[in-house]
Design an enzyme around this catalytic site. Structure first.
Site, PDB file in Angstrom:
ATOM      1  N   ASP A  21       2.798  -5.315  -5.650  1.00  0.00           N
ATOM      2  CA  ASP A  21       3.209  -6.390  -4.856  1.00  0.00           C
ATOM      3  C   ASP A  21       4.656  -6.636  -4.894  1.00  0.00           C
ATOM      4  O   ASP A  21       5.168  -6.945  -3.788  1.00  0.00           O
ATOM      5  CB  ASP A  21       2.964  -7.550  -5.670  1.00  0.00           C
ATOM      6  CG  ASP A  21       1.298  -7.740  -5.447  1.00  0.00           C
ATOM      7  OD1 ASP A  21       0.823  -7.628  -4.537  1.00  0.00           O
ATOM      8  OD2 ASP A  21       0.422  -8.477  -6.144  1.00  0.00           O
ATOM      9  N   GLU A  53       0.933  -1.317  -0.095  1.00  0.00           N
ATOM     10  CA  GLU A  53      -0.051   0.116  -0.055  1.00  0.00           C
ATOM     11  C   GLU A  53       0.768   1.372  -0.169  1.00  0.00           C
ATOM     12  O   GLU A  53       0.582   2.318  -0.574  1.00  0.00           O
ATOM     13  CB  GLU A  53      -0.979  -0.014   1.252  1.00  0.00           C
ATOM     14  CG  GLU A  53      -1.893  -1.231   1.291  1.00  0.00           C
ATOM     15  CD  GLU A  53      -2.879  -1.279   0.055  1.00  0.00           C
ATOM     16  OE1 GLU A  53      -2.816  -0.453  -0.525  1.00  0.00           O
ATOM     17  OE2 GLU A  53      -3.262  -2.438  -0.201  1.00  0.00           O
ATOM     18  N   HIS A  86       1.963   1.835  -3.509  1.00  0.00           N
ATOM     19  CA  HIS A  86       1.067   2.637  -4.364  1.00  0.00           C
ATOM     20  C   HIS A  86       1.057   4.048  -4.485  1.00  0.00           C
ATOM     21  O   HIS A  86       0.501   4.762  -5.525  1.00  0.00           O
ATOM     22  CB  HIS A  86      -0.548   2.197  -3.871  1.00  0.00           C
ATOM     23  CG  HIS A  86      -1.051   0.929  -4.339  1.00  0.00           C
ATOM     24  ND1 HIS A  86      -1.221   0.639  -5.650  1.00  0.00           N
ATOM     25  CD2 HIS A  86      -1.807  -0.035  -3.749  1.00  0.00           C
ATOM     26  CE1 HIS A  86      -1.686  -0.493  -5.914  1.00  0.00           C
ATOM     27  NE2 HIS A  86      -2.335  -1.110  -4.559  1.00  0.00           N
TER      28      HIS A  86
END
Length: 672
Positions: A573, A509, A512
């Site tokens: 990922d 996250e 991101h």
């Protein structure tokens, strides 16, 4: 916990329930597989062989196991609240209890049949002109539908401190535009199934079969026009291409034919300022349709979209038919979940923070929150170090990236200030009435934010949710209590397991904020180009290697992963794993050398724990739908893809060049 009896009950439930594993479970492995050939099968192949997908699921794995434990706790809370007739009127306990009780009143729901829809059907039948059509579309959006298009309120991408009204393409009954437009045999068969479903649904409303058949064809015709005007999923991922700020006058000129003044008046936004129109081409076509499509056809379309968003709360024939198409045909799921699960999920959707407060009191400890905060601090430091040593990123961009990382806001477990549901009325009877009241409450709560400052303390996800996300316009990470439990996270587990699992998710996250979409937003969450052209080129070249890698994966013969659609998640990922591994190494500094456990080194246990995160099985129909619409790659490839790019993984399992789990150095993306 309010008393000794409650504590004893919770303890007995905990002792009776199967205890989750901490991190990976060696019983899930298939050690007959070479880890350097197929690490997914090596790590979870044993589980895959012995696991059958339960009839209520399209996919089944670690998420559903975690959800099962959460739901068991929440079910106990809801049943207790429903049975407690002494809860003060208007209290959170009364509302969640009565909402659940109304949803579990099967006899009452069956007795009403379709009668709860009669007032809404009369409204649609009374439409006499284009203004009334616009008003009814606004009403259907207020009660949870996306008839014709979608309306919502959120931060302005280029001025993230203020909320703005946003209009987006929607209005479809199938999951994506491609379902209407692709001409392969599978798509054509599915469209035939959809027409049959529409016909059956109109028949349930009382239409004679010939009329129901014509109505189904009308809906398909209108939705296909909307689909043709819609952007693809890959196109909608571009925040610049979907940022179009307009005044209401500009919108009316751009999309004449739709009665925009009547629409905004129905929303109570006559004086609203500018708005965002995400897909202008779509709205131009909508204007043509509003003007040119006969009103009787629009009425048919609106009847369907009313039924579509209410069928799950009506008598069983409606619910069964809705599930037969959306669950079984689209997803391959044989049977509905138990009623209590369906009502629990709807209670969470309607009263998520009221229910979440009760859940957190019982199931989420301060110690768990503190451990998660400590891990985030370590992961942030690891990402900072990686950014600082990037060779391909220039100093100006690097300085801005570090500022963005430092400004990244964190939400862990539950809100600091809980939502006030005082204005929402909930009764013990009338399930659909409660559902629609909750939707209208939430819709109006959103409209009240238009033009006002963004409340950065507000949560957009409920505490029991098993998920996490990064929000670019707020530059924030959100990890609700629902995901902060074994096997994802366990304060009592060792660092190899926690960093391999929830650590990789937190890192995912965080990165991101710097992926193909997130990197276009600055530290304040504003859509702004803060990269140099050279850095953007270097980033894109590296990301292209990941697109190529995932494009080659073929989960179903003839169906490949869309590497462009899934790029953001694949970048996260790989980046998240890299950051988590560094953070894991940092966590070991100053500590005695770790010894192997269960026959595995700490490094191996880190990667095994990561693979446990993606332990899933899919029905083929579910997997087909995901490959068409999901920005995430199937779970198996979220193990195989990133690990094959990591030298640390190869070293941990002594993999060599030429092994399937070792990509050639020149093919490895190295963004972070």
């Amino acid at each position: 916990m309010r008393g000794v009896s409650v504590r004893i009950l919770v303890l007995l439930l905990a002792l009776a329930a199967p205890q989750p594993s901490r991190g990976f479970d060696s019983a899930n492995m298939d050690t007959s597989i070479n880890p350097c050939a197929d690490f997914y099968q090596y790590a979870v192949g044993g589980w895959e062989k012995r696991t059958t997908i339960p009839a209520e699921y399209g996919k089944y794995g670690v998420d559903q196991e975690v959800e099962g434990r959460t739901f068991a706790i929440v079910k106990s809370i809801l049943e207790g609240a429903a049975a407690d007739r002494s809860a003060p009127k208007g209290s959170e306990r009364q509302k969640v209890g009565d909402f659940f009780a109304a949803g579990m009143d099967e006899a009452g729901i069956e007795g009403e049949g379709a009668r709860p829809l009669e007032p809404f059907l009369l409204r649609i039948g009374a439409i006499q002109d284009r203004k009334a059509l616009a008003v009814e579309i606004a009403f259907l959006q207020e009660i949870g539908g996306s008839a014709a298009f979608q309306v919502e309120v959120g931060p302005d991408d280029r001025n993230s401190a203020l909320n703005i009204l946003q209009l987006s393409q929607q209005g479809l009954g199938l999951p994506d535009r491609d379902y209407y437009l692709k001409q392969d045999a599978q798509s054509q068969t599915l469209r035939g199934e959809y027409l049959a479903h529409l016909t059956r649904m109109f028949s349930l409303l009382g239409d004679p079969v010939p009329t129901a058949t014509r109505n189904a064809q009308t809906v398909m015709r209108l939705e296909t026009r909307l689909a043709r005007a819609s952007m693809t999923r890959t196109e909608t991922d571009d925040p610049v291409a979907t940022y179009h700020k307009m005044s209401r006058m500009m919108l009316a000129k751009h999309a004449p034919g739709f009665a925009w003044d009547a629409y905004f008046r129905a929303l109570g936004l006559e004086g609203a300022g500018p708005l965002l129109v995400r897909q202008p081409t779509f709205f131009k076509e909508l204007g043509r349709m509003a003007q040119g499509v006969p009103l009787p056809e629009w009425k048919t379309y609106l009847r369907w979209h009313l039924l579509r968003v209410t069928a799950g709360y009506l008598s069983f024939p409606f619910e069964r038919e809705a599930f037969a198409f959306n669950g079984t045909i689209l997803e391959g799921t044989p049977s509905l979940p138990p009623r209590w699960k369906r009502v629990l999920a709807e209670t969470d959707a309607a009263l998520g923070e009221a229910l979440g407060k009760l859940y957190v009191e019982r199931a989420f400890s301060p110690q768990a929150k503190q451990k998660a905060l400590e891990m985030v601090a370590n992961l942030r430091a690891a990402l900072r170090a990686r950014l600082q040593r990037l060779e391909w990123m220039g100093e100006a961009t690097k300085t801005s990236a570090l500022a963005k990382l430092d400004a990244m806001h964190l939400k862990i477990g539950y809100p600091d200030v809980w939502r006030d549901y005082g204005a929402l009325q909930v009764s013990r009877t009338g399930y659909l009435r409660n559902v629609l009241a909750a939707r209208r409450f939430e819709f109006q709560r959103g409209l009240a934010k238009v033009g006002k400052p963004v409340d950065r303390a507000e949560w957009s996800i409920t505490p029991i949710t098993n998920n996490a996300f990064y929000e670019p316009t707020r530059n924030e990470l959100v990890f609700p209590a629902g995901i902060l439990q074994p096997p994802f996270f366990d304060p009592a587990a060792d660092d190899a397991l926690n960093y391999g699992n929830i650590g990789a998710t937190i890192g995912h996250e965080m990165t991101h904020g710097f992926d193909d979409v997130g990197r276009q937003y600055d530290a304040q969450g504003n859509l702004r180009d803060w990269w140099t052209a050279a850095d953007e080129k270097a980033f894109t070249e590296r990301a292209a290697l990941l697109v190529k890698q995932f494009d080659a994966f073929e989960p179903i013969p003839g169906m490949h992963i869309n590497g462009t659609l899934t790029l953001g998640e694949n970048l996260a990922d790989l980046g998240g794993l890299s950051v988590a591994y560094d953070a894991f190494e940092r966590s070991r500094q100053g500590k005695p050398a770790a010894i192997p456990q269960d026959g595995f080194t700490p490094e191996q246990r880190f990667f095994l724990s990561y693979a446990e995160t993606w332990r899933f099985k899919h029905r083929e129909e579910t997997l087909r739908a995901r490959l068409l619409t999901d920005e995430h790659a199937p779970p198996k490839y979220r193990v195989l893809g990133p690990l094959a790019n990591l030298p640390e993984f190869a070293a941990a399992f002594a993999c060599k060049p030429g092994d399937a789990m070792v990509r050639p150095a020149g093919d490895r993306p190295n963004n972070w």
